[in-house]
Design an enzyme around this catalytic site. Structure first.
Site, PDB file in Angstrom:
ATOM      1  N   GLN A 137       0.852  -1.113   0.006  1.00  0.00           N
ATOM      2  CA  GLN A 137       0.178   0.094  -0.148  1.00  0.00           C
ATOM      3  C   GLN A 137       0.686   1.256   0.070  1.00  0.00           C
ATOM      4  OE1 GLN A 137      -2.123   1.708   3.520  1.00  0.00           O
ATOM      5  NE2 GLN A 137      -4.028   0.963   2.413  1.00  0.00           N
ATOM      6  N   TYR A 184      -6.165  10.388   4.968  1.00  0.00           N
ATOM      7  CA  TYR A 184      -4.962  10.816   4.282  1.00  0.00           C
ATOM      8  C   TYR A 184      -5.249  11.731   2.951  1.00  0.00           C
ATOM      9  CZ  TYR A 184      -2.733   7.771   7.984  1.00  0.00           C
ATOM     10  OH  TYR A 184      -2.416   7.382   8.897  1.00  0.00           O
ATOM     11  N   ARG A 233      -7.538   1.562  -1.677  1.00  0.00           N
ATOM     12  CA  ARG A 233      -8.578   1.556  -0.466  1.00  0.00           C
ATOM     13  C   ARG A 233      -9.167   2.871  -0.289  1.00  0.00           C
ATOM     14  NH1 ARG A 233      -7.027  -0.203   5.752  1.00  0.00           N
ATOM     15  NH2 ARG A 233      -8.463  -2.000   5.665  1.00  0.00           N
ATOM     16  N   GLY A 283      -7.971  -8.107  10.587  1.00  0.00           N
ATOM     17  CA  GLY A 283      -6.642  -7.171  10.983  1.00  0.00           C
ATOM     18  C   GLY A 283      -6.328  -7.472  12.584  1.00  0.00           C
ATOM     19  N   ARG A 284      -6.964  -6.803  13.387  1.00  0.00           N
ATOM     20  CA  ARG A 284      -6.278  -6.909  14.680  1.00  0.00           C
ATOM     21  C   ARG A 284      -6.278  -8.292  15.413  1.00  0.00           C
ATOM     22  NH1 ARG A 284     -10.112  -2.135  16.196  1.00  0.00           N
ATOM     23  NH2 ARG A 284     -10.930  -2.800  14.190  1.00  0.00           N
TER      24      ARG A 284
END
Length: 330
Positions: free
Chosen positions: A101, A171, A219, A312-313
């Site tokens: 990414q 972002y 994304r 993910g986590r």
């Protein structure tokens, strides 16, 4: 047969199952964003056995001005390519595919980290951190598009299976997409098509650099979940344009809300976004968001909420999660 175990065999990126490890910042890089033993060991451990079909490497800065934080990985110059090859090789050796990414933090960057004044679509405070950036000129926008292109080519040269363009979590590209931070009066502002003009130009520049066969993921922060922010209706328009422009897979997350949303606690809490986007595109869609149970992943896939599931986590906390999940379905 299990939905999670079903291969993804259409398109440029073929995968042996539907399990994805989404990008998660580790802050484990060496000085100047270099790859060292800590990063290599981390991804080696996560990819052991190849149970995860696709590992998306954490967001990496395309230019010093766009660096988000200390310890962030760099794809900002050609000297990084050889070290990045070590990373893709380790993951391939373990049996998974991997995509990198690439990102510019925009107004989410800070002078203390980058040594540069933060920039953004407009001189409007970043809703997450309060930074007021300098408004980008059209020439500076073109320069950043070139930096995305150069970074994508480095990712390809380093042996990765694709590249993911980051437009989520507040972002830079997400700042252009969101009406909260994009009040420009030129062609890079206005309606959704104006606010994604930079995205379409980045996608084209990346495609020109990497060629027709190299997978491009994007994304998308598909909703800010904030008054006056981006909505799923905006994202349906954007998703269709991204597919037309040559994006191969959409990876859906939050906008200025980040990767969690207050009040949403169900496993796969972005599933209403992915379900809506799947209705307007024919390319695969990745769903992440609080998925910790393999049965929840199966259910989300069986209901057509997404084509791929990002965990993910749970994988971050337990490197055996994927192995245990896949084995429980066999």
């Amino acid at each position: 047969m299990s939905y999670l175990l079903k291969p993804l065999d259409k398109g440029k990126l073929t995968l042996k199952n539907r399990l994805v490890m989404p990008p998660m910042a580790t802050s484990k890089s060496e000085k100047d964003g270099r790859i060292g033993k800590n990063i290599l060991d981390y991804y080696d451990e996560k990819s052991q056995g190849g149970y995860i079909s696709l590992i998306i490497i954490e967001h990496s800065f395309i230019t010093q001005q766009g660096k988000a934080s200390e310890g962030q990985l760099s794809v900002a110059d050609d000297s990084r390519v050889e070290d990045l090859k070590k990373l893709s090789n380790i993951i391939h050796k373990n049996g998974s595919k991997t995509v990198m990414q690439i990102n510019h933090a925009g107004s989410a960057a800070s002078l203390a980290v980058t040594g540069h004044e933060p920039v953004g679509p407009c001189a409007i405070a970043n809703p997450r951190i309060g930074n007021v950036p300098k408004e980008l000129t059209k020439k500076e926008i073109k320069d950043i598009i070139g930096e995305f292109k150069d970074a994508a080519l480095r990712v390809k040269k380093a042996g990765f299976d694709g590249v993911e363009i980051h437009s989520a979590h507040g972002y830079l590209l997400n700042q252009f997409f969101s009406p909260l931070t994009n009040k420009r009066s030129d062609e890079y502002g206005g309606d959704v098509l104006g606010r994604i003009k930079i995205h379409l130009e980045v996608i084209k520049a990346v495609r020109d650099a990497v060629g027709d066969d190299f997978p491009i993921l994007l994304r998308l922060g598909a909703s800010d979940y904030m008054e006056g922010g981006s909505t799923i209706e905006d994202s349906k328009i954007a998703a269709l344009e991204f597919e037309k422009a040559g994006v191969d897979i959409l990876d859906i997350s939050g906008g200025f809300c980040g990767f969690i949303v207050a009040g949403l606690t169900d496993q796969g809490y972005f599933s209403s976004l992915t379900e809506s986007i799947k209705k307007v595109v024919s390319i695969p869609v990745i769903l992440t968001g609080g998925i910790t149970d393999v049965n929840a992943a199966e259910k989300l896939l069986s209901e057509g909420k997404a084509d791929l599931i990002g965990v993910g986590r749970a994988i971050y906390k337990d490197s055996k999660w994927a192995e245990n999940a896949i084995k429980s379905l066999n």
